[in-house]
Design a protein around this motif. Sequence first.
Motif, short mmCIF file in Angstrom:
data_model
loop_
_atom_site.label_atom_id
_atom_site.label_comp_id
_atom_site.label_asym_id
_atom_site.label_seq_id
_atom_site.Cartn_x
_atom_site.Cartn_y
_atom_site.Cartn_z
N ARG A 87 0.81 -1.22 0.09
CA ARG A 87 -0.13 -0.10 0.11
C ARG A 87 0.75 1.34 0.00
O ARG A 87 0.41 2.26 -0.73
CB ARG A 87 -0.80 -0.08 1.13
CG ARG A 87 -1.99 -1.07 1.11
CD ARG A 87 -3.02 -0.74 2.20
NE ARG A 87 -2.45 -0.79 3.65
CZ ARG A 87 -2.77 -1.96 4.16
NH1 ARG A 87 -2.94 -3.05 3.68
NH2 ARG A 87 -2.23 -1.89 5.37
N VAL A 88 1.81 1.28 0.90
CA VAL A 88 2.92 2.30 0.79
C VAL A 88 3.46 2.56 -0.68
O VAL A 88 3.62 3.59 -1.04
CB VAL A 88 3.88 2.12 1.96
CG1 VAL A 88 5.01 3.12 1.85
CG2 VAL A 88 3.45 2.29 3.25
N ALA A 89 4.03 1.57 -1.24
CA ALA A 89 4.31 1.47 -2.61
C ALA A 89 3.68 2.27 -3.43
O ALA A 89 4.07 3.02 -4.24
CB ALA A 89 4.80 0.10 -3.02
N GLU A 90 2.08 1.69 -3.25
CA GLU A 90 1.04 2.41 -4.13
C GLU A 90 1.06 3.67 -4.15
O GLU A 90 0.75 4.61 -4.98
CB GLU A 90 -0.20 1.45 -4.06
CG GLU A 90 -1.47 2.01 -4.81
CD GLU A 90 -1.19 1.90 -6.26
OE1 GLU A 90 -1.70 2.86 -7.04
OE2 GLU A 90 -0.35 1.08 -6.84
N GLU A 113 13.65 9.79 4.29
CA GLU A 113 12.89 8.43 5.07
C GLU A 113 11.98 9.21 5.99
O GLU A 113 11.01 8.77 6.35
CB GLU A 113 14.09 7.61 5.71
CG GLU A 113 14.34 6.66 4.76
CD GLU A 113 15.08 5.37 5.40
OE1 GLU A 113 15.02 5.26 6.66
OE2 GLU A 113 15.71 4.64 4.84
N ALA A 114 12.76 10.07 7.01
CA ALA A 114 11.97 10.61 8.32
C ALA A 114 10.81 11.12 7.89
O ALA A 114 9.72 11.14 8.41
CB ALA A 114 13.19 11.46 9.02
N ALA A 115 10.95 12.33 6.73
CA ALA A 115 9.57 12.99 6.30
C ALA A 115 8.61 12.18 5.75
O ALA A 115 7.34 12.37 5.97
CB ALA A 115 10.02 13.94 5.47
N LEU A 116 8.98 11.22 4.88
CA LEU A 116 7.87 10.45 4.23
C LEU A 116 7.25 9.14 5.32
O LEU A 116 6.09 9.27 5.36
CB LEU A 116 8.71 9.39 3.26
CG LEU A 116 8.69 10.29 1.53
CD1 LEU A 116 9.59 9.54 0.83
CD2 LEU A 116 7.30 10.48 1.10
N ALA A 117 7.92 8.77 6.01
CA ALA A 117 7.58 8.05 7.06
C ALA A 117 6.46 8.61 7.80
O ALA A 117 5.40 7.91 8.27
CB ALA A 117 8.81 7.28 8.18
N ASP A 118 6.58 9.96 8.45
CA ASP A 118 6.07 10.48 9.05
C ASP A 118 4.62 11.03 8.35
O ASP A 118 3.67 10.91 9.00
CB ASP A 118 6.79 11.77 9.59
CG ASP A 118 5.80 12.77 10.48
OD1 ASP A 118 5.29 12.45 11.56
OD2 ASP A 118 5.32 14.01 10.22
N SER A 119 4.83 11.38 6.91
CA SER A 119 3.55 11.85 6.43
C SER A 119 2.69 10.60 6.01
O SER A 119 1.42 10.82 5.96
CB SER A 119 3.99 12.65 4.85
OG SER A 119 4.59 11.68 4.12
N LEU A 143 8.72 1.59 5.20
CA LEU A 143 9.08 2.55 4.08
C LEU A 143 10.17 1.82 3.12
O LEU A 143 10.16 1.89 1.87
CB LEU A 143 9.39 3.70 4.70
CG LEU A 143 9.73 4.73 3.62
CD1 LEU A 143 8.61 5.23 2.53
CD2 LEU A 143 9.94 6.16 4.13
N ARG A 144 11.24 1.32 3.79
CA ARG A 144 12.27 0.81 3.18
C ARG A 144 11.95 -0.31 2.17
O ARG A 144 12.41 -0.64 1.19
CB ARG A 144 13.43 0.33 4.05
CG ARG A 144 14.05 1.55 4.78
CD ARG A 144 14.90 1.05 5.95
NE ARG A 144 15.56 2.31 6.54
CZ ARG A 144 16.00 2.40 7.93
NH1 ARG A 144 15.71 1.06 8.36
NH2 ARG A 144 16.47 3.33 8.33
N GLU A 145 10.98 -1.07 2.78
CA GLU A 145 10.41 -2.24 1.93
C GLU A 145 9.62 -1.77 0.63
O GLU A 145 9.83 -2.33 -0.52
CB GLU A 145 9.57 -3.27 2.59
CG GLU A 145 9.01 -4.31 1.96
CD GLU A 145 9.99 -5.24 1.46
OE1 GLU A 145 9.92 -5.85 0.40
OE2 GLU A 145 11.07 -5.35 1.88
N ALA A 146 8.96 -0.90 0.83
CA ALA A 146 8.20 -0.01 -0.07
C ALA A 146 9.33 0.50 -1.23
O ALA A 146 9.16 0.64 -2.64
CB ALA A 146 7.11 1.04 0.01
#
Length: 224
Positions: free
Chosen positions: A13-16, A35-41, A49-52
């Motif tokens: 879902r995150v990848a999508e 990573e920090a900003a995207l994981a938060d948003s 997130l890293r798997e995506a």
Amino acid sequence: MPAAAPAQNLSDRVAEQLRSRLVDGELVPGQRLSEAALADSLQVSRNTLREAFRMLVHEGLLVHAPNRGVAVVVPSIAAIIDIYRVRRLVECQALAQAYPQHPARRRLRQAVEAAQRLRDAQDWRGVGTANMEFHKTVVELADSERLNAMFAQLLAELRLAFGLLRDPEFLHAPYVDMNLQITELAEAGAFAQAAAMLQDYLAHSERTVLAVYARHLAGMEAAG
């Protein structure tokens, strides 16, 4: 084993979501991703997130450089040519062989009307997103989930190619009315004629994108 499935589904879902941001033009070629900003948003863990990220690197949408992190890929000329080759094979055939009463025809009209409204508001990035929706719907005329999934990835790559152009109005303005003409032909059942028009349309679009990209590369070389 059962506990692993939700984590994998969340990564999908995150990848999508990231793919959608690429298609919408929110993420642009060469942009480094925090990573920090995207994981938060996205409200997910960094591991998810890293798997995506790994999925999208595998798809060729992101690139990972040691000591530099993850960035949005910058399409090559060869990639752009291949994208348009696939588009001609898939989109034109889907349109030419469409079922006359296919319900996706209504969504073609909706995408065109959305693009017209956004054009009137001078929202050119929005016009680009409506254009992506139009072409996604063209492929849906083929009634193939495999093609739909493949084309979702290709749309993300295509938007990256479009992101190399700094003038979205120049890029998208000519195609709003062309999409309308193709839609009107489809609504009239003239699918072969609509497909022939789309073939010419894609050839024109490819020439435009490649010409701008060539100038982009020349500018980078001159700056270097």
